[in-house]
Design an enzyme around this catalytic site. Structure first.
Site, PDB file in Angstrom:
ATOM      1  N   GLY A  26     -11.442   1.563  33.610  1.00  0.00           N
ATOM      2  CA  GLY A  26     -10.780   1.238  34.875  1.00  0.00           C
ATOM      3  C   GLY A  26     -10.007  -0.066  34.769  1.00  0.00           C
ATOM      4  CG  ASN A  27     -11.362  -4.085  33.568  1.00  0.00           C
ATOM      5  OD1 ASN A  27     -12.587  -4.018  33.530  1.00  0.00           O
ATOM      6  ND2 ASN A  27     -10.725  -4.951  34.337  1.00  0.00           N
ATOM      7  CB  SER A  28      -7.203   1.115  31.037  1.00  0.00           C
ATOM      8  OG  SER A  28      -8.073   1.304  29.975  1.00  0.00           O
ATOM      9  CG  LEU A  55      11.553   3.842   5.741  1.00  0.00           C
ATOM     10  CD1 LEU A  55      11.327   2.570   4.936  1.00  0.00           C
ATOM     11  CD2 LEU A  55      12.916   4.433   5.413  1.00  0.00           C
ATOM     12  N   GLY A  56       8.339   7.343   6.286  1.00  0.00           N
ATOM     13  CA  GLY A  56       7.313   8.232   5.746  1.00  0.00           C
ATOM     14  C   GLY A  56       6.340   7.536   4.814  1.00  0.00           C
ATOM     15  CG  HIS A  98      -5.402   4.828  27.833  1.00  0.00           C
ATOM     16  ND1 HIS A  98      -5.311   3.591  27.243  1.00  0.00           N
ATOM     17  CD2 HIS A  98      -6.412   4.728  28.716  1.00  0.00           C
ATOM     18  CE1 HIS A  98      -6.235   2.778  27.756  1.00  0.00           C
ATOM     19  NE2 HIS A  98      -6.920   3.458  28.651  1.00  0.00           N
ATOM     20  CG  ASP A 133      -2.687   2.508  25.329  1.00  0.00           C
ATOM     21  OD1 ASP A 133      -2.196   3.284  26.166  1.00  0.00           O
ATOM     22  OD2 ASP A 133      -3.885   2.190  25.298  1.00  0.00           O
TER      23      ASP A 133
END
Lengths: 462, 469
Positions: free
Chosen positions: B201-203, B255-256, B94, B124
């Site tokens: 901002g730490n992301s 596999l759904g 992100h 992520d």
């Protein structure tokens, strides 16, 4: 007595015009006269409304009040059309009539809503014959731009609903879908459905809020902007009022199962169709009479039983709706259509309009704490629920109940309860009954939340 | 549901000025607090910080966002850390995903433009690459397998854009499950919950143990809460990063199936397995005959069990890690009876598809993924999704809205964004005055005439309301 007062008023009207010709506005005398003549016919209506959230079936009740105008001596009342809206049920009506400084109240019932104007008619219920003050309307009373009008209404509750009068002018003349007038001032709620008087002292109409959905109100509505519904728009309904018939007793209506859009000039030009007008079939409801008749999106309807169907604007599609509704359910109708540029005739056997979410049946289960409702056709369309999904939709969850603790929320569709498949309300009820006999420690509901399915485990307190 | 409020992806903030005095104040407090720690702890904190600090990266991506029918570029801020001497950097998807350009500021203040090697929305995790003339300092990756609550950790990065910030705390819970009813926030992992201060901002920044090893990637905070932050366990991050470095993306099997913990059906502890709560239409599992309510007890003889929801990510990961396009044996239980089913795995396609702006009409269109098609109740994956339309544009004048699905253009079915782009371009080229779209909104379809020749005279009356008959 009222009659005497009206005679006085009439003589005044005769006297006044001489002074009016030059006058551009109401004199104080004129306002006093109008108030005196009309204020006893202006009543306060109290009621309870129950609004149903069409998505979840959740219901909320609220008390309200409105102006109701007496339009006959035996207790016929005219009030605003918002008392009869889709998903809103109004009941518990009481009319407060103020006469010679004394107030009397009566219960009242709502009549069927006229389908061409956004008003509601009610009738006072009384065991004894009534002789109430009422308003006499002047027919053929057109208004002109800038013309002054006076409106007799009520003040707010904190001013004890005192009858009052205010003046205004015609700010705009709306000519679609038919002539109506727009006033300049934002009127308070206590003036909606109040009588509107012109300089001649004639009651030329009532104040209306907006147009009804059926007549294109959704498109043309100007929230909070008062209109004048001139007498000719509703006088027929006042003179021959609909029967006292509760909404639930309404007879079955015919249904075709189509969504349509008007074939305007641009669409006609795109498809090389010489004459615009007609209805483009945009959606065919699966398993509906229209689907069985083989109608498909893109067909253009031009005739309904040899009556031309003509629609250029959105609001004009309603005439087709009316034609369908006025037909007999189960009757066969012929539609003249244009398909891929070729004229064709299609015959369709009309069905019965499916129950709407407002009239959906429901079942209250106290064991798990759920009020569940049938999934009506309109709900299927609104929530985009596929035809393969069978079940019941949760309308309310009783707080603190096993269902509540399990995380079941309104809008969840229950498809199985324990080992019992739930396709409809009857299935649900019988599943609850069976479970009440076997009393298992935990019961799992299989349900649909949005586009996915999942399980909720409930611990009933037997 | 584990949380009252869903954790928010740490965004970007422009409140740098206001934050500064606060940050300074906080520093003072932290220093006085440090003084009371035993000397060996203080030195451990310092040496752990020193081990990672040189490899800490301040990241300034310019992200592409599609808002109200327009593509816009928005500068943002995040954090990251260098994992190889030749310049591979781990950060969050992100932070660096959907970026037009990514700038990295290294600890010596060198500013380099980075390439995005790949970004994986499901974990992520994104991997960047910078080119440097000499070997770069790197971090040591630890293991997230045996973390303990109470263990001291440091969070490093650029909270609110304040680069080179370090905060101290402990692991609050090493395996927090974050899930909600249908949106899968990180389907394949639990989270390391920490009280070390983490802010927007730490992301993408590292969560470091006192040995100076990176044990997590700081990614989320619970909004409205104090010091409830979440990091992706490093084992998950490392695996995703390696796949991205190798192939540019993480390939997974599908596999759904959707799962719920056994507790959703029963609290009987003797029942083993995991509840299959949902089977996607047109999925391998549906074709094989798997039904919601079946219990999955083993995959290719490896037993699976999830009595509690924090055990669900491991089950989902076991399926994702199956070889793609191969037959797998699912061992199920239906009404107590054992059942075996052969399924052929398919490659998982992202929930979110690519987007394109169509400037002349003033709207943006997104690819219809199988998941979106399913949510829209389409019988098959078809059409393209209108993701926004700009007020006053040709598209808006025609009545196109976010969420509309374009099924046909001039009578021709549209099955992909590429097909729509082709059709759109040929319309522009031909200069035709009007184009007819067949559009689905909710359960209702309708025809929409787009007047392409009418830029100077937009339609006043929007013919957008259909009616039921």
């Amino acid at each position: 007595m009222l009659i005497k007062r009206f005679i006085v008023a009439l003589t005044l009207v005769v006297v006044l015009p001489t002074g009016l010709v030059s006058a551009d506005n109401f004199s104080q005398d004129m306002l006093q006269t109008a108030h005196e003549r009309l204020h006893e016919a202006v009543c306060v209506l109290t009621f309870t409304q129950e609004a149903t959230d069409p998505r979840t079936g959740e219901q909320q009740r609220q008390d309200g009040n409105a102006v109701a105008l007496l339009v006959s001596s035996d207790g016929l009342l005219l009030s605003n059309g918002h008392l009869q809206l889709e998903h809103i049920r109004s009941f518990n009506f009481r009319v407060y009539v103020r006469r010679n400084g004394e107030e009397q109240h009566y219960p009242a019932v709502m009549l069927d809503k006229p389908d061409d104007i956004n008003i509601t008619l009610l009738r006072i219920q009384s065991d004894t014959p009534l002789d109430l003050p009422y308003v006499r309307f002047q027919r053929g009373s057109a208004l002109s731009l800038g013309e002054p009008v006076a409106v007799v209404g009520v003040m707010g509750e904190n001013l004890d609903f005192e009858r009052s009068i205010q003046t205004d002018r015609v700010a705009a003349m709306l000519d679609t879908p038919r002539t109506t007038y727009c006033l300049t001032n934002p009127l308070r709620l206590g003036f909606i459905s109040s009588p509107v008087v012109n300089l001649h002292g004639d009651v030329v109409g009532v104040v209306g809020v907006d147009l009804d959905q059926e007549e294109g109100g959704g498109i043309l509505a100007r929230p909070g902007h008062p209109l004048v519904f001139q007498t000719d728009l509703f006088i027929e309904h006042v003179e021959s009022p609909p029967d006292v018939s509760p909404v639930s007793l309404r007879t079955e209506e015919a249904w075709l199962g189509l969504f349509t859009q008007p074939l305007n000039e641009d669409y006609a030009a795109y498809w090389d169709i010489e004459e615009p007008g007609g209805l483009i079939v945009s959606t065919v409801v699966p398993d509906s009479p229209a689907a069985r008749a083989g109608l498909t999106p893109g067909d253009i309807i031009r005739y309904f039983n040899d009556t031309p169907v003509y629609a250029i604007h959105d609001r004009e599609v309603f005439s087709f709706t009316t034609m369908i509704r006025e037909s007999e359910p189960h009757s066969t109708v012929t539609l003249g259509i244009l398909r891929n540029g070729e004229e064709e005739t299609v015959s369709a056997t009309l069905g019965v309009r499916p129950r709407t979410a407002r009239d959906a049946e429901e079942f209250t289960d106290e064991t798990f704490g759920l009020v569940v409702r049938e999934i009506t056709r309109d709900l299927r369309i609104l929530l985009n629920i596929g035809d393969e999904v069978d079940g019941v939709i949760v309308g309310r969850v009783i707080s603190g109940s096993p269902a509540h603790l399990a995380g079941i929320r309104p809008g969840v569709i229950i498809m199985a309860l324990g080992d019992y498949t739930v396709a409809d309300l009857d299935d649900f009820e019988s599943a609850v009954n069976q479970l009440e006999e076997s009393k298992p420690n935990e019961v799992t509901a299989f349900a649909r939340v949005g586009a996915t399915t999942g399980f909720f485990r409930m611990r009933p307190r037997w | 549901m584990a949380l009252l409020q869903p954790p928010v992806i740490m965004g970007q903030s422009t409140h740098r000025v206001q934050s500064l005095p606060v940050a300074l104040l906080l520093c003072a407090v932290v220093f006085s607090g440090c003084a009371t720690l035993p000397g060996n702890t203080q030195s451990a904190v310092l040496s752990a910080k020193n081990a990672v600090y040189p490899a800490l990266v301040h990241i300034r991506p310019v992200k592409e966002v599609y808002i109200a029918g327009q593509r816009r570029e928005v500068p943002t801020i995040g954090s990251g850390f260098i994992i190889t001497e030749d310049g591979y950097i781990i950060t969050n998807e992100h932070v660096a995903g959907d970026s037009s350009v990514v700038w990295c500021v290294l600890s010596d203040n060198t500013e380099l433009e980075a390439r995005v090697i790949g970004a994986d929305a499901d974990t992520d995790i994104a991997v960047l690459k910078v080119e440097a003339s000499s070997a770069l300092p790197t971090v040591r990756l630890g293991s997230s397998a045996r973390l303990e609550s109470g263990q001291m950790v440091l969070a490093m990065g650029s909270p609110h854009g304040l680069a080179r910030s370090v905060s101290l705390g402990i692991i609050s819970v090493p395996d927090r499950y974050l899930g909600d009813a249908d949106g899968l926030i990180a389907p394949y992992n639990n989270w390391v919950q920490t009280d070390a201060a983490i802010n927007p901002g730490n992301s993408g920044g590292p969560l470091v143990n006192l040995r100076g090893e990176v044990i997590g990637v700081n990614s989320r905070v619970l909004s409205g809460a104090e010091n409830v932050g979440f990091a992706i366990p490093i084992d998950i991050a490392r695996e995703a990063a390696e796949a991205i470095m190798e192939e540019g993306r993480v390939r997974r099997s599908w596999l759904g199936l959707r799962f719920q913990q056994m507790g959703a059906k029963t609290d009987d502890p003797t029942v083993r397995g995991v509840v299959i709560s949902d089977v996607s239409p047109y999925s391998p599992a549906r074709e094989a005959g798997v039904r919601p309510g079946d219990l999955l007890v083993a995959i290719d003889d490896v037993s699976v069990d999830a009595r509690f929801e924090e055990e669900l990510p491991a089950v989902r990961k076991a399926i994702a890690d199956l070889p793609i396009g191969k037959t797998t044996v699912l061992q199920l239980k239906r009404d107590g009876e054992p059942l075996e089913m052969d399924v052929i795995t398919e490659e998982k396609i992202a929930t979110r598809g690519g987007q394109t702006e169509f400037q002349e009409w003033g709207f943006t269109v997104a690819e219809m993924t199988p998941e979106l098609a399913r949510r829209a109740q389409l019988p098959e994956r078809t059409g393209v999704l209108v993701s926004g339309s700009m007020p006053g544009s040709i598209a808006a004048a025609a009545g196109l809205e976010q969420g509309d699905i374009i099924l046909e253009v001039d009578g021709e079915p549209i099955h992909s964004l590429a097909a729509f782009t082709l059709a759109y371009e040929s319309i522009l080229e031909s200069g035709q005055p009007a184009t007819m779209l067949f559009v689905k909104r909710g359960a209702v379809t309708r025809f929409v005439l787009v007047k392409t020749g009418a830029e100077d005279a937009p339609a006043l009356e929007k013919e957008i309301i259909d009616h039921v008959d």
